[in-house]
Design a protein around this motif. Structure first.
Motif, PDB file in Angstrom:
ATOM      1  N   ALA A  24     101.421 105.759  42.275  1.00 16.58           N
ATOM      2  CA  ALA A  24     102.683 105.056  42.058  1.00 16.58           C
ATOM      3  C   ALA A  24     102.769 103.834  42.956  1.00 16.58           C
ATOM      4  O   ALA A  24     103.180 102.743  42.522  1.00 16.58           O
ATOM      5  N   ARG A  25     102.366 103.976  44.202  1.00 15.19           N
ATOM      6  CA  ARG A  25     102.408 102.851  45.149  1.00 15.19           C
ATOM      7  C   ARG A  25     101.444 101.753  44.715  1.00 15.19           C
ATOM      8  O   ARG A  25     101.784 100.556  44.751  1.00 15.19           O
ATOM      9  N   GLU A  26     100.247 102.133  44.295  1.00 12.28           N
ATOM     10  CA  GLU A  26      99.255 101.151  43.841  1.00 12.28           C
ATOM     11  C   GLU A  26      99.756 100.380  42.621  1.00 12.28           C
ATOM     12  O   GLU A  26      99.612  99.144  42.546  1.00 12.28           O
ATOM     13  N   LEU A  27     100.353 101.080  41.678  1.00  9.66           N
ATOM     14  CA  LEU A  27     100.842 100.432  40.460  1.00  9.66           C
ATOM     15  C   LEU A  27     102.030  99.520  40.755  1.00  9.66           C
ATOM     16  O   LEU A  27     102.160  98.444  40.163  1.00  9.66           O
ATOM     17  N   LEU A  28     102.885  99.939  41.674  1.00  7.60           N
ATOM     18  CA  LEU A  28     103.990  99.063  42.090  1.00  7.60           C
ATOM     19  C   LEU A  28     103.450  97.790  42.736  1.00  7.60           C
ATOM     20  O   LEU A  28     103.940  96.687  42.463  1.00  7.60           O
ATOM     21  N   ASP A  29     102.432  97.944  43.567  1.00  8.79           N
ATOM     22  CA  ASP A  29     101.840  96.775  44.220  1.00  8.79           C
ATOM     23  C   ASP A  29     101.160  95.851  43.211  1.00  8.79           C
ATOM     24  O   ASP A  29     100.990  94.646  43.475  1.00  8.79           O
ATOM     25  N   GLU A  30     100.773  96.404  42.052  1.00  5.95           N
ATOM     26  CA  GLU A  30     100.179  95.595  40.989  1.00  5.95           C
ATOM     27  C   GLU A  30     101.255  94.925  40.125  1.00  5.95           C
ATOM     28  O   GLU A  30     100.936  94.214  39.180  1.00  5.95           O
ATOM     29  N   GLY A  31     102.527  95.187  40.450  1.00  3.93           N
ATOM     30  CA  GLY A  31     103.618  94.524  39.747  1.00  3.93           C
ATOM     31  C   GLY A  31     104.247  95.323  38.624  1.00  3.93           C
ATOM     32  O   GLY A  31     105.049  94.787  37.851  1.00  3.93           O
ATOM     33  N   MET A  32     103.914  96.599  38.512  1.00  5.94           N
ATOM     34  CA  MET A  32     104.512  97.437  37.483  1.00  5.94           C
ATOM     35  C   MET A  32     105.833  98.028  37.966  1.00  5.94           C
ATOM     36  O   MET A  32     106.083  98.150  39.172  1.00  5.94           O
ATOM     37  N   ALA A  33     106.685  98.410  37.016  1.00  7.11           N
ATOM     38  CA  ALA A  33     107.812  99.301  37.302  1.00  7.11           C
ATOM     39  C   ALA A  33     107.279 100.711  37.094  1.00  7.11           C
ATOM     40  O   ALA A  33     106.533 100.961  36.141  1.00  7.11           O
ATOM     41  N   VAL A  34     107.633 101.643  37.967  1.00  9.50           N
ATOM     42  CA  VAL A  34     107.011 102.973  37.933  1.00  9.50           C
ATOM     43  C   VAL A  34     108.072 104.064  37.964  1.00  9.50           C
ATOM     44  O   VAL A  34     108.957 104.078  38.818  1.00  9.50           O
ATOM     45  N   ALA A  35     107.957 104.996  37.001  1.00  2.00           N
ATOM     46  CA  ALA A  35     108.796 106.190  36.982  1.00  2.00           C
ATOM     47  C   ALA A  35     107.951 107.373  37.414  1.00  2.00           C
ATOM     48  O   ALA A  35     106.842 107.569  36.904  1.00  2.00           O
ATOM     49  N   ILE A  36     108.445 108.141  38.353  1.00  2.00           N
ATOM     50  CA  ILE A  36     107.730 109.330  38.816  1.00  2.00           C
ATOM     51  C   ILE A  36     108.581 110.563  38.568  1.00  2.00           C
ATOM     52  O   ILE A  36     109.807 110.488  38.451  1.00  2.00           O
ATOM     53  N   CYS A  37     107.917 111.699  38.484  1.00  2.00           N
ATOM     54  CA  CYS A  37     108.644 112.963  38.394  1.00  2.00           C
ATOM     55  C   CYS A  37     107.958 113.990  39.291  1.00  2.00           C
ATOM     56  O   CYS A  37     106.794 113.845  39.661  1.00  2.00           O
ATOM     57  N   GLY A  38     108.704 115.013  39.644  1.00  2.00           N
ATOM     58  CA  GLY A  38     108.204 116.100  40.471  1.00  2.00           C
ATOM     59  C   GLY A  38     109.204 117.238  40.436  1.00  2.00           C
ATOM     60  O   GLY A  38     110.319 117.080  39.934  1.00  2.00           O
ATOM     61  N   ARG A  39     108.805 118.375  40.960  1.00  2.00           N
ATOM     62  CA  ARG A  39     109.685 119.549  40.907  1.00  2.00           C
ATOM     63  C   ARG A  39     110.570 119.689  42.141  1.00  2.00           C
ATOM     64  O   ARG A  39     111.668 120.216  42.050  1.00  2.00           O
ATOM     65  N   ASP A  40     110.094 119.238  43.293  1.00  2.00           N
ATOM     66  CA  ASP A  40     110.823 119.421  44.546  1.00  2.00           C
ATOM     67  C   ASP A  40     111.762 118.238  44.778  1.00  2.00           C
ATOM     68  O   ASP A  40     111.300 117.118  45.018  1.00  2.00           O
ATOM     69  N   PRO A  41     113.083 118.453  44.705  1.00  2.00           N
ATOM     70  CA  PRO A  41     114.021 117.330  44.811  1.00  2.00           C
ATOM     71  C   PRO A  41     113.978 116.606  46.148  1.00  2.00           C
ATOM     72  O   PRO A  41     114.104 115.379  46.196  1.00  2.00           O
ATOM     73  N   ALA A  42     113.779 117.323  47.237  1.00  2.00           N
ATOM     74  CA  ALA A  42     113.741 116.683  48.552  1.00  2.00           C
ATOM     75  C   ALA A  42     112.510 115.805  48.685  1.00  2.00           C
ATOM     76  O   ALA A  42     112.593 114.651  49.153  1.00  2.00           O
ATOM     77  N   ARG A  43     111.369 116.333  48.294  1.00  2.00           N
ATOM     78  CA  ARG A  43     110.133 115.553  48.385  1.00  2.00           C
ATOM     79  C   ARG A  43     110.167 114.362  47.430  1.00  2.00           C
ATOM     80  O   ARG A  43     109.664 113.275  47.737  1.00  2.00           O
ATOM     81  N   LEU A  44     110.794 114.567  46.277  1.00  2.00           N
ATOM     82  CA  LEU A  44     110.926 113.499  45.290  1.00  2.00           C
ATOM     83  C   LEU A  44     111.774 112.356  45.836  1.00  2.00           C
ATOM     84  O   LEU A  44     111.442 111.178  45.667  1.00  2.00           O
TER      85      LEU A  44
END
Length: 260
Positions: A24-44
């Motif tokens: 996600a960080r690499e793609l953001l640095d390449e200029g993309m908008a990035v949506a992530i998902c995960g199960r743990d709300p705090a870590r997310l």
């Protein structure tokens, strides 16, 4: 080098830690908008805050084995940016077990996880990827798919099946959506940090412990890989720089594989 991702939208599952977070960080640095998902709300939330320093990010809690939750995540991405150009299927884990100690329920659980972590998200985002002018799917898989380990027989078999699925989809979805994968060896992660913390010899420092592990596993590069090194391979496969590449895999294992 500009690989052509600027202004596009990516979805990364399992994006709150490890390879997913680095991607996600690499793609953001390449200029993309990035949506992530995960199960743990705090870590997310921690991931969202750290990634927000790099660009436009959306974070949603989602269990990718829950079809309804995946569709809700898809709808959130649609409302947020209205498109998806790259789907990175990263969520997953390894199961340590031999054939003799793997129960029927464990087999079902592992096969369900490995296959439906791909199937649910691909079904959900397929229409958006088809609407893109560069739709791409990149799956994160393990070297176990080609080089099984007897102490991970269940995961190895499931990983091999996923590679077969991805190869089939590459043919079915071409030429509209490209489908590729990265096949990883031993990568530094929370899992290995936990094993280090549980080591028997508490006098052994982290660097030596990881160095000894790489030597024990016979990794030619003499170390474990970094999540960022996997992320760069994912970014390449998901970009127009790899526009004629589909049904392929990039191995990121430090030379660990013995197959051709």
């Amino acid at each position: 080098m500009d690989i052509g991702l600027r202004g596009k939208v990516a979805v990364v599952t399992g994006g709150s830690s490890g390879i997913g977070l680095a991607t996600a960080r690499e793609l953001l640095d390449e200029g993309m908008a990035v949506a992530i998902c995960g199960r743990d709300p705090a870590r997310l939330e921690d991931a969202r805050v750290s990634l927000a320093e790099h660009g436009d990010v959306l974070a949603r809690q989602c269990d990718i084995l829950d079809k309804t939750a995946v569709l809700a995540f898809r709808d959130a991405v649609l409302a947020w940016r209205g498109s998806c150009d790259l789907l990175v299927n990263n969520a997953g884990q390894g199961r340590v077990s031999t054939f003799s100690d793997t129960t029927d329920d464990a087999w079902r659980e592992e096969l369900n996880l490995k296959f439906f972590s791909q199937i649910n998200t691909i079904r959900a985002f397929e229409e958006m990827l088809r609407a893109s002018d560069q739709g791409a799917i990149v799956a994160v898989n393990s070297l176990l798919a080609y080089q099984p380990e007897p102490h991970m027989v269940c995961t190895s078999a499931a990983r091999a099946g996923v590679q077969n699925l991805l190869k089939s989809l590459a043919g079915e979805f071409a030429p509209v959506i490209r489908v590729n994968s990265v096949v990883v060896g031993l990568i530094e992660s929370g899992q290995w940090d936990r094993r280090f913390a549980a080591r028997e010899d508490k006098l052994t420092g982290r660097d030596k412990w990881f160095s000894d592990l790489a030597r024990k596993k016979h990794i030619p590069m003499a170390r474990l890989g970094l999540p960022t090194e996997v992320a760069r391979a994912i970014a390449f496969l998901g970009s127009p720089a790899a526009s004629f590449t589909t049904g392929a895999q990039i191995e990121v294992s430090g030379g660990l594989s013995r197959h051709i």
